[in-house]
Design an enzyme around this catalytic site. Structure first.
Site, mmCIF file in Angstrom:
data_model
loop_
_atom_site.group_PDB
_atom_site.id
_atom_site.type_symbol
_atom_site.label_atom_id
_atom_site.label_comp_id
_atom_site.label_asym_id
_atom_site.label_seq_id
_atom_site.Cartn_x
_atom_site.Cartn_y
_atom_site.Cartn_z
ATOM 1 C CG ASN A 43 -10.422 -24.724 26.705
ATOM 2 O OD1 ASN A 43 -10.287 -25.913 26.509
ATOM 3 N ND2 ASN A 43 -9.910 -23.793 25.892
ATOM 4 C CE LYS A 49 2.495 -17.732 43.354
ATOM 5 N NZ LYS A 49 2.713 -18.510 44.558
ATOM 6 N N PRO A 103 -5.364 -14.562 17.595
ATOM 7 C CG PRO A 103 -3.560 -15.702 16.656
ATOM 8 C CD PRO A 103 -3.986 -14.936 17.870
ATOM 9 C CG ASP A 104 -11.015 -17.278 14.213
ATOM 10 O OD1 ASP A 104 -10.709 -18.388 13.740
ATOM 11 O OD2 ASP A 104 -12.151 -17.012 14.641
ATOM 12 C CB ILE A 105 -6.245 -20.985 14.281
ATOM 13 C CG1 ILE A 105 -5.359 -20.472 15.417
ATOM 14 C CG2 ILE A 105 -5.501 -22.002 13.418
ATOM 15 C CD1 ILE A 105 -5.058 -21.478 16.492
ATOM 16 C CG ASP A 144 -12.461 -16.976 21.477
ATOM 17 O OD1 ASP A 144 -12.036 -17.348 20.368
ATOM 18 O OD2 ASP A 144 -13.525 -17.398 21.972
ATOM 19 C CG PHE A 166 -15.265 -29.270 16.170
ATOM 20 C CD1 PHE A 166 -14.479 -29.721 15.121
ATOM 21 C CD2 PHE A 166 -15.967 -30.198 16.926
ATOM 22 C CE1 PHE A 166 -14.405 -31.074 14.828
ATOM 23 C CE2 PHE A 166 -15.897 -31.552 16.640
ATOM 24 C CZ PHE A 166 -15.114 -31.989 15.597
ATOM 25 C CE LYS A 194 -14.952 -19.050 14.277
ATOM 26 N NZ LYS A 194 -13.755 -19.001 15.123
ATOM 27 C CE LYS A 217 -18.909 -19.826 17.535
ATOM 28 N NZ LYS A 217 -18.832 -20.660 18.715
HETATM 29 O O1 PMT Z 1 -11.086 -32.119 23.512
HETATM 30 P P1 PMT Z 1 -12.320 -32.843 24.044
HETATM 31 O O2 PMT Z 1 -12.302 -32.920 25.551
HETATM 32 O O3 PMT Z 1 -12.530 -34.170 23.392
HETATM 33 O O4 PMT Z 1 -13.583 -31.953 23.713
HETATM 34 C C1 PMT Z 1 -13.953 -31.743 22.384
HETATM 35 C C2 PMT Z 1 -14.378 -30.298 22.120
HETATM 36 C C3 PMT Z 1 -15.642 -29.989 22.921
HETATM 37 C C4 PMT Z 1 -13.268 -29.336 22.544
HETATM 38 C C5 PMT Z 1 -14.616 -30.166 20.576
HETATM 39 O O5 PMT Z 1 -15.626 -31.045 20.183
HETATM 40 C C6 PMT Z 1 -14.974 -28.751 20.194
HETATM 41 O O6 PMT Z 1 -16.098 -28.301 20.281
HETATM 42 N N1 PMT Z 1 -13.954 -27.964 19.739
HETATM 43 C C7 PMT Z 1 -14.096 -26.539 19.407
HETATM 44 C C8 PMT Z 1 -14.090 -25.717 20.655
HETATM 45 C C9 PMT Z 1 -14.159 -24.240 20.382
HETATM 46 O O7 PMT Z 1 -13.221 -23.564 20.661
HETATM 47 O O8 PMT Z 1 -15.257 -23.817 19.803
HETATM 48 P P2 PMT Z 1 -15.539 -22.249 19.403
HETATM 49 O O9 PMT Z 1 -16.971 -22.234 19.095
HETATM 50 O O10 PMT Z 1 -15.019 -21.362 20.462
HETATM 51 O O11 PMT Z 1 -14.656 -22.034 18.102
HETATM 52 C C10 PMT Z 1 -15.159 -22.218 16.795
HETATM 53 C C11 PMT Z 1 -14.075 -22.722 15.881
HETATM 54 O O12 PMT Z 1 -13.058 -21.731 15.722
HETATM 55 C C12 PMT Z 1 -13.371 -23.967 16.352
HETATM 56 O O13 PMT Z 1 -13.095 -24.771 15.222
HETATM 57 C C13 PMT Z 1 -12.068 -23.442 16.930
HETATM 58 O O14 PMT Z 1 -11.012 -24.401 16.817
HETATM 59 C C14 PMT Z 1 -11.799 -22.229 16.065
HETATM 60 N N2 PMT Z 1 -11.042 -21.149 16.711
HETATM 61 C C15 PMT Z 1 -11.582 -20.499 17.782
HETATM 62 C C16 PMT Z 1 -10.907 -19.446 18.331
HETATM 63 C C17 PMT Z 1 -9.657 -19.066 17.791
HETATM 64 N N3 PMT Z 1 -8.970 -18.066 18.306
HETATM 65 N N4 PMT Z 1 -9.167 -19.738 16.753
HETATM 66 C C18 PMT Z 1 -9.840 -20.766 16.200
HETATM 67 O O15 PMT Z 1 -9.370 -21.373 15.234
#
Ligand code: PMT
Length: 410
Positions: A219, A296, A312-314, A286, A330, A348, A344
């Site tokens: 991403n 390839k 896994p969801d960390i 995800d 976030f 979470k 969330k």
């Molecule tokens: O890196 P930059 O370019 O500065 O941009 C910043 C940002 C937009 C990436 C940042 O501000 C941000 O929003 N980060 C979270 C992005 C995200 O993956 O959001 P989510 O809504 O998909 O996930 C929710 C939370 O679960 C996040 O804390 C994520 O780290 C966590 N997660 C998600 C999926 C996963 N498999 N494991 C996780 O821990």
């Protein structure tokens, strides 16, 4: 209650001595940071320092005349050198050259800065910066040992690549480290460094999930937001572990960095770094391809189907560890920001979610931009942090986290 996280240096009188060395250019940023933290800064330069950086630069940044000469009738009429020596609550010499260390040890008073060091009872902090051979020379070692015995505090030096192209010890500490040292000096029980000794782990950047040896799913995350948080947390005294996906950003000073590629690697690195506070800022994929092709994938059929499996969801896993850290996630949203963020928060099982718009509604914030805006949610409240440069926003978010973090010492 809002915890004052910024006032340790407010009104503190710091005399910054700058001696001759290439690292003198960093003193400009140091003056900016110290003043930004509320300190009153007066700069004294040796004649050699003026060869590396203009006094005018430091004068503009400190907002005070810069002193260079011992015999200066104009300044003696205003703030004489003895008065300046009495004014200082802390003398920080950054960079401190080998020559200056030697003169200090010998007790010479042949320029304004060495005279002030003799004439002041303020604590003296030195941030040496010199070629690695000079730092390792027996004479320098003896000078440093003698100064330390007299109670002078040494900050650094760090090791690494030097301006002269050599590798080794002798680099001046990063200015954020020097700022942290000043804050620690003035911290008291009533006004402690907010995150002193707190272990804080932050994830940043994207993850990459391989499809074959040359392709991956990822991403637009640049890591800027997470790196800004790591730097701000370090400045507040935290012991920071930064688990970074593939980004091209330099490590913030004083932060322990672990580089990873995939979500699974990120999880392993996070679980290996026990924390008191965990901030999940990374944009973790995800899903990942169920199978990674060994070679390839060739262009053959009209369409190609990839089967993806859940990563896994960390954040959710960290929130279930025992003992568990204070968890902040976030949320990157393209619609229904508040509803999704609150969902969330609950799903979470974390203390806080900092939500931001990405995509069409990001309005100049979000992925890969220098600025961002956040809407932060917790069980019984929320707060909006308006669009601001990511370092400033990081600081605001940490202040908010601090005001909710129960582990903070009174
Ligand atoms: O890196 P930059 O370019 O500065 O941009 C910043 C940002 C937009 C990436 C940042 O501000 C941000 O929003 N980060 C979270 C992005 C995200 O993956 O959001 P989510 O809504 O998909 O996930 C929710 C939370 O679960 C996040 O804390 C994520 O780290 C966590 N997660 C998600 C999926 C996963 N498999 N494991 C996780 O821990």
């Amino acid at each position: 209650m809002r915890i004052p996280a910024t006032d340790i240096l407010t009104g503190r009188r710091i005399l910054l001595g700058v001696t001759g060395g290439i690292a003198a250019y960093k003193s400009a940023e140091l003056v900016r940071l110290l003043r930004g933290a509320g300190a009153a800064v007066r700069v004294v330069m040796t004649p050699a320092a003026c060869e590396f950086i203009s006094p005018l630069t430091l004068q503009a940044l400190s907002g005070q005349p810069v002193r260079e000469a011992l015999f200066d009738p104009q300044h003696e009429a205003a703030m004489g050198h003895i008065e300046l020596a009495r004014w200082a609550e802390l003398i920080l010499i950054a960079p401190a050259s080998a020559d200056f260390l030697a003169r200090l040890r010998a007790g010479l008073a042949n320029d304004l800065l060495s005279t002030l060091c003799l004439a002041s009872s303020a604590p003296l902090y030195l941030a040496p910066a010199m070629n690695q051979q000079m730092w390792q020379a027996a004479a320098t070692g003896e000078n440093v040992a003698a100064l330390q015995q007299r109670g002078v505090k040494l900050l650094g030096p760090a090791s690494g690549e030097q301006a002269c192209g050599e590798q080794g010890p002798g680099r001046m500490l990063e200015v954020s480290e020097l700022l942290a040292a000043c804050s620690e000096h003035f911290a008291t029980d009533a006004n402690p460094v907010p995150l002193q000794g707190v272990r804080l782990t932050i994830t940043a950047g994207p993850t990459r999930e391989a499809i074959d040896p040359v392709r991956f799913i990822s991403n637009h995350s640049s890591g800027k937001m997470g790196f800004a948080l790591a730097e701000a947390a370090r400045q507040l005294g935290a012991r920071v572990t930064l688990v970074a996906g593939p980004v091209s950003l330099p490590s913030p000073a004083g932060v322990s960095r672990v580089d990873v590629q995939t979500a699974e690697q990120m999880l392993t690195a996070v679980l290996a770094a026990p924390a008191d506070i965990f901030i999940g800022c990374a944009a973790v994929a995800d899903y990942r391809p169920e199978l990674v092709a060994e070679s390839k994938i060739k262009k053959q059929a009209e369409a190609l189907t990839l089967k993806l499996v859940r990563n896994p969801d960390i954040l959710a896993q960290v929130a279930q560890t025992s003992p568990r850290p204070f968890c902040v996630g976030f949320a990157a949203e393209t619609d229904s920001l508040a509803e999704n963020a609150r969902a969330k928060l609950a799903a979470k099982g974390v203390e806080m979610i900092a939500a931001n718009w990405v995509g069409a509604r990001a309005a100049g914030g979000g992925f890969d931009s220098a600025q961002n805006a956040l809407q932060v949610f917790w069980a019984d409240g929320e707060q909006t942090l308006a669009m601001a440069p990511k370092p400033q926003l990081a600081r605001q978010l940490l202040d908010l986290i601090l005001s909710h973090y129960p582990g903070r010492r009174p």
